[in-house]
Scaffold this active site. Sequence first.
Site, PDB file in Angstrom:
ATOM      1  N   GLY A  96       0.820  -1.207   0.000  1.00  0.00           N
ATOM      2  CA  GLY A  96       0.000   0.000   0.000  1.00  0.00           C
ATOM      3  C   GLY A  96       0.851   1.254   0.000  1.00  0.00           C
ATOM      4  N   GLN A  97       0.187   2.381  -0.133  1.00  0.00           N
ATOM      5  CA  GLN A  97       0.883   3.656  -0.151  1.00  0.00           C
ATOM      6  C   GLN A  97      -0.049   4.749   0.350  1.00  0.00           C
ATOM      7  OE1 GLN A  97       3.051   4.496  -3.691  1.00  0.00           O
ATOM      8  NE2 GLN A  97       3.486   6.616  -3.159  1.00  0.00           N
ATOM      9  N   GLY A  98       0.463   5.609   1.215  1.00  0.00           N
ATOM     10  CA  GLY A  98      -0.287   6.749   1.716  1.00  0.00           C
ATOM     11  C   GLY A  98       0.324   8.039   1.235  1.00  0.00           C
TER      12      GLY A  98
ATOM     13  N   PHE B 185       2.211  10.037   2.872  1.00  0.00           N
ATOM     14  CA  PHE B 185       3.536  10.342   3.398  1.00  0.00           C
ATOM     15  C   PHE B 185       4.509   9.169   3.297  1.00  0.00           C
ATOM     16  CE2 PHE B 185       1.091  13.698   5.333  1.00  0.00           C
ATOM     17  CZ  PHE B 185       1.967  14.774   5.320  1.00  0.00           C
ATOM     18  N   GLY B 186       4.083   8.034   2.790  1.00  0.00           N
ATOM     19  CA  GLY B 186       5.026   6.932   2.700  1.00  0.00           C
ATOM     20  C   GLY B 186       4.399   5.682   2.115  1.00  0.00           C
ATOM     21  N   LYS B 187       5.235   4.642   1.978  1.00  0.00           N
ATOM     22  CA  LYS B 187       4.799   3.354   1.431  1.00  0.00           C
ATOM     23  C   LYS B 187       4.716   2.332   2.556  1.00  0.00           C
ATOM     24  CE  LYS B 187       7.008   4.303  -3.024  1.00  0.00           C
ATOM     25  NZ  LYS B 187       8.021   3.864  -4.013  1.00  0.00           N
ATOM     26  N   VAL B 188       3.883   1.307   2.345  1.00  0.00           N
ATOM     27  CA  VAL B 188       3.674   0.266   3.348  1.00  0.00           C
ATOM     28  C   VAL B 188       4.095  -1.076   2.753  1.00  0.00           C
ATOM     29  CG1 VAL B 188       2.030  -0.856   4.887  1.00  0.00           C
ATOM     30  CG2 VAL B 188       1.747   1.568   4.319  1.00  0.00           C
TER      31      VAL B 188
ATOM     32  N   LYS C  24       5.538   0.729   7.662  1.00  0.00           N
ATOM     33  CA  LYS C  24       5.341   2.005   6.975  1.00  0.00           C
ATOM     34  C   LYS C  24       6.686   2.731   6.900  1.00  0.00           C
ATOM     35  CE  LYS C  24       1.775   4.651   8.031  1.00  0.00           C
ATOM     36  NZ  LYS C  24       0.929   5.654   8.734  1.00  0.00           N
TER      37      LYS C  24
ATOM     38  N   ASP D 271      -9.337  12.216  11.502  1.00  0.00           N
ATOM     39  CA  ASP D 271      -9.482  11.848  10.090  1.00  0.00           C
ATOM     40  C   ASP D 271     -10.177  10.498   9.928  1.00  0.00           C
ATOM     41  OD1 ASP D 271      -9.224  12.437   7.407  1.00  0.00           O
ATOM     42  OD2 ASP D 271      -7.205  11.631   7.232  1.00  0.00           O
TER      43      ASP D 271
END
Length: 578
Positions: free
Chosen positions: A296-298, A300-303, A316, A410
């Site tokens: 996954g990816q958000g 602010f970074g990748k998981v 993360k 959030d």
Amino acid sequence: MNGISKTIVFLAVLVSVLFPTSTWAETSKLLDCSISSAVNCSSYIYLRNVTEPINSVPSRLKISALDISPFNVHDYLAKIPCSCSDNFTFSYRVNYTVQPSNVGLVLQEISDKYFSHTAWTVNQSRILDLGDKVELALGCGCPIPGWKSIISYVVTDDDTLFEITPKFHSNLDAIVKLNNIQDKRVIMSDWVYFIPYHQEKHHRRARGIVIKVSVSLAGTILLLFLLIIPFYYSCRRRGSSLTQSSTYIDNEEAQYWGEQRKQEQNLDQGLSALTNLTYEEIIQMKGYCERSYKIGQGSFGKVYRGNLKEKDVAIKKIRRTSKDSKRLVENEVGLLHGKEHKNLVNLIAWCVEEHTFYLVYEYVNGCTLDEYLRENSSIPSLSWKQCLKVIASIAEGVEFLHLSKIIHVDIKPQNIMLDIRTNEVKIIDFGFSRHVDWEGTHKTTERITGTRGYWSPEYCFNHNLSYKHDIYSFGIVVLEVITGQRHVDNARGSSQFHIPDYLLYMIANNRFEQALDERLKGDCRNESDLMNALAVTELALKCAEKDKEERPDMGYVVRELCLMREKSIDIESSEMDR
């Protein structure tokens, strides 16, 4: 509150009532005509990242091509006539004819797409047809004493007042006063702010851009050399004392950035002391990231998926690219350390390096609630009984946070994980979460981002956070689970654009069953299931009340949901006995 402020607040509320969709008035501070002695003037709109041919912009804005000037490589300033035509606020009216590529859009999408979010809709939002003529009002402003003109500027996620001020050769105190800003460190993403501006400095800048394109290489080098010399001596003078810092950033700002640097140093020291991994475990963890076990990816970074201490984990990896990424890591570690709940993702370990943060969580075998609702996951359809369990689990997780004096901030489907084996949920992403005082309130001291539509109305207007903010977001999420629809949808029309309005309309017209998610309609096969779903919907609508005082606390919500689940189980048992 002075007369001007009262007028501004009155107009903001008035326009938000008249235009229930996401209008310019909801993302700006209206500029009152009474603050300027001028009735008509020339104003500017900041056009960001213009990718279309620049010669198409003047015809759309109904201005001359000479009124479009470059600000930098991709951004432009558009000079528009501004007037106080409605006797309340400054604006510039534009008539726009719907083109083939615009068919099916609504007015606000036209505004956002072609007018850089600086326009609001004069008429109610509706689906547009080819050739329709619509009227838009572009927010603008006439000059205040000491300034030549005003720029309408839409704030991005990365903007701060301390960066906007020198960008436009403006003055921080003038911006704060003009926009009635309560805290210099707090500005809202996507909001329109009015920037006092001297266009002469812009003309010099624009000429500089033209010169750099047209002059020869030798001339360019000479020009840069001539610019570097005074800049060098200016920097030396500037470094001698904080009191001699830039004319665009005052002593208070310099002190603020000094405090930020100290906080960053303390962050590094604090997190390093808390790191609970051995050297071998850090190498192992980084190996999973380097072998690209990405899941996954958000923002602010990748998981990445890995295995640590004989447990499946999600890692993360966050690049230290900004102050925001450092604050998010510090915040998440500080809030989650030592806190465990079956409906919160468990933080196992963390590690700090010079350019990278690593946060290690328990691995959740499933997908986000958003992925399930959009039918992009491998999870089979949930029954009504399972949906009720999911809703109750989210409520229990939020209740635990509130009992721990934490506002998540959030809550949305993207931040809720569904376990494919148990149908339990795990709330994730605590980077924006906040500790609160004993009354459960928190006045923001920095910009907090999120997803529009899940924000509570009071946070949109005055930046105040309380437990009731999460409860509002929870209510919107529950309505999405029940209907399978998005929280905002232009296809539903302006009166039902936001999902609470849609559900209220369907219930009032005895069409609630039609509003259910297609995956639930077959499962809610009897009157008792349907009434149970309606009761949950009405509870969610209470949570999504615009007035925060009308929303229940999460303890009440959890108790009501538990009673509904028990009732549903009893009914199912009695039916089986028959």
